[in-house]
Design an enzyme around this catalytic site. Structure first.
Site, PDB file in Angstrom:
ATOM      1  N   HIS A 155     -88.496 -26.010  40.364  1.00  0.00           N
ATOM      2  CA  HIS A 155     -87.857 -25.052  41.262  1.00  0.00           C
ATOM      3  C   HIS A 155     -88.067 -23.625  40.750  1.00  0.00           C
ATOM      4  O   HIS A 155     -88.304 -22.702  41.519  1.00  0.00           O
ATOM      5  CB  HIS A 155     -86.361 -25.349  41.386  1.00  0.00           C
ATOM      6  N   ASP A 180     -82.224 -21.312  46.601  1.00  0.00           N
ATOM      7  CA  ASP A 180     -82.843 -22.633  46.608  1.00  0.00           C
ATOM      8  C   ASP A 180     -82.082 -23.509  47.607  1.00  0.00           C
ATOM      9  O   ASP A 180     -80.839 -23.553  47.585  1.00  0.00           O
ATOM     10  CB  ASP A 180     -82.755 -23.211  45.192  1.00  0.00           C
TER      11      ASP A 180
END
Ligand code: UDP
Length: 483
Positions: free
Chosen positions: A26, A128
């Site tokens: 990520h 995210d």
């Protein structure tokens, strides 16, 4: 603006705060995005948990004129602990909870700061898509949120169809079922998706109250809660799926492959690796013939049994081909009890190289690499595509299941070894990718795919254009707090 986003008048003082889920897969693409946006002149704050902040190599977090790094406490004491003992979904719930408790106060402060020097207040957040608390808190303080989904579009779409798969009685799976049966009724996936290509946890789900389902539903509602959705992907990959997804969701910006765009624009971009890279493998690669090496890596969280490890190892050795294998120290559970024969060790010395962690993008781009044996994490898949290296996929869990299906049956740039781990199959697949007619075919379709990826970031490329409209959108996003 070519995307259907609502925006008000342009602001010279745009400031975007970017916050990834604390894991390598990520942090890497979101840090690339941070570098690119700051390079376009927008003030950019990149927020990590303290443990990730410490692990990002010094050069990976040097503040620039318009890029700064900040850390929020996460109540985790063990560096990198979230990537160990990976137990899904508890790991997600625990991490979310520890961030919610540990990070909210500092995060909120960052979001509501007034001018500090030339740094204006935050005008929008790129969160995210799996970080619930970051999206919720930004909403509470009235800052527009853009959602970055670091997985593939085909994975996000698969997750999104879970409620309808439940309604249609496909999930939970019947006790006895054919895993190769095609799943019907998923728009855009007709004839493609089998039961075994659904996220691996669906195999464990016994009721619709299962925590895995709750987690997926959370991801799905995060996705549509933002003003736009950002994917690290490019349009040519999903010409069928993306228009369908766009008809249901907020505007989608496909702006990848981000590592390629970063290399092209930011040029001296530094590593985002959270582990120490062993560069001896590059010297080893320099001494190997062109396209002769199978590069093997199962990413950052996949764990295998000693038996599986031995099967891969035998398969590689028996294939007679050279191999470079990134074996994380925590990749094999119970490695100490494993028996490795002298013959295996000797054969490996002759034509193998095993290290813990490699500079993967560089490895894949090396002229000696001819095949990528991968777990099909989305970053690895994109990196393999950009390098034009055919793949053998051994997906471990989650999104990797559908990614590997697309690699083999939609994009046709590799083979899918899902759900089996047998030395004979490893050997057969390695030969298929490295030798004869089949190798030539796979190589040429992988080269075509690499070309499409490159075109997407060219001057007239779709990802380049989408990135530019994303930056315009960020620059013109409505200022919060009524300014
Ligand atoms: N990676 C690396 N060195 C290694 C193995 C992996 O730099 O030895 C990087 C790889 O380039 C990729 C990331 O780790 O960017 C893994 O992300 P991915 O989404 O593929 O997998 P996951 O993190 O989900 O396992």
């Amino acid at each position: 603006m070519d995307k259907n986003t609502s925006s008000s008048s342009s602001s010279a003082a745009a400031h975007v705060l970017i916050i990834p889920f604390p894991a390598q897969g990520h942090v890497t693409p979101m840090l690339s995005l941070a570098k690119l946006i700051s390079f376009s002149g927008v003030f950019t704050t990149f927020v990590n948990t303290e443990s990730i902040h410490r692990r990002l190599s010094g050069s990976g977090r040097i503040d620039g004129r318009r890029l700064r790094f900040r850390a929020v406490p996460d109540l985790l004491t063990d560096d990198g602990g979230n990537e160990r003992d990976f137990d899904f979904p508890s790991m997600f719930f625990n991490l979310q909870e520890s961030m919610r408790r540990g990070s909210t106060e500092t995060y909120k402060k960052l979001l509501t700061e007034e001018f500090i020097g030339e740094w204006p207040p935050v005008t929008c957040v790129i969160a995210d898509g799996v970080l619930d608390f970051a999206i919720e808190v930004a909403g509470e303080v009235g800052i527009p949120t853009l959602v970055f989904r670091t997985s593939s579009p085909c994975c996000a779409w698969t997750y999104a169809t879970i409620p309808s798969l439940i309604n249609n009685g496909i999930i939970p799976f019947p006790e006895e079922c054919d895993m190769d049966e095609i799943v019907k009724g998923v728009e855009g996936m007709e004839g493609i998706m089998r039961r075994r290509d659904l996220p691996s946890f669906m195999r464990m789900v016994k009721s619709t109250e299962d925590n895995h389902i709750k987690l997926m539903n959370g991801f799905n509602s995060n996705l549509v809660s933002g003003k736009v959705i950002i994917f690290n992907s490019f349009d040519a990959l999903d010409p069928t799926l993306l228009p369908i997804m766009s008809s249901y969701w907020p505007p989608i910006f496909t702006i990848g492959p981000l590592h390629l765009l970063t290399k092209f624009w930011v040029k001296n971009s530094c590593s985002s690796s959270l582990r120490q890279e062993d560069r001896t493998c590059m010297t080893w690669l320099d001494n190997q013939p062109d396209k002769s090496v199978i590069y093997v890596s199962f990413g950052t969280v996949a764990v295998m049994s000693p038996e599986q490890y031995i099967e891969f190892w035998h398969g590689l050795v028996n294939s007679g081909h050279r191999f470079l294998w990134a074996v994380r120290e925590d990749m094999v559970k119970g490695k100490q009890e494993m028996e490795v024969t002298k013959e295996m060790e000797e054969e490996t010395k002759k034509r193998g190289c095993m290290v813990e962690w490699v500079p993967q993008e560089e490895v894949l781009a090396h002229r000696a690499v001819g095949c990528f044996l991968t777990h099909c994490g989305w970053n690895s898949t994109l990196e393999g595509m950009v390098a034009g290296v055919p793949m053998i996929c051994w997906p471990y869990f989650s999104d990797q299941m559908i990614n590997s299906r697309f690699v083999s049956d939609v994009w046709r740039i590799g083979l899918d070894m899902k759900d089996v781990c047998d030395r004979n199959i490893v050997e057969r697949m390695v030969r298929e990718v490295m030798e004869g007619e089949s190798a030539l075919e796979l190589r040429s379709s992988a080269a075509r795919m690499a070309d499409l990826a490159r075109k997407s970031i060219d001057e007239n490329g779709t990802s380049r254009a989408n990135f530019e409209s994303l930056v315009s959108y960020i620059k013109s996003a409505e200022l919060p707090r009524g300014s």
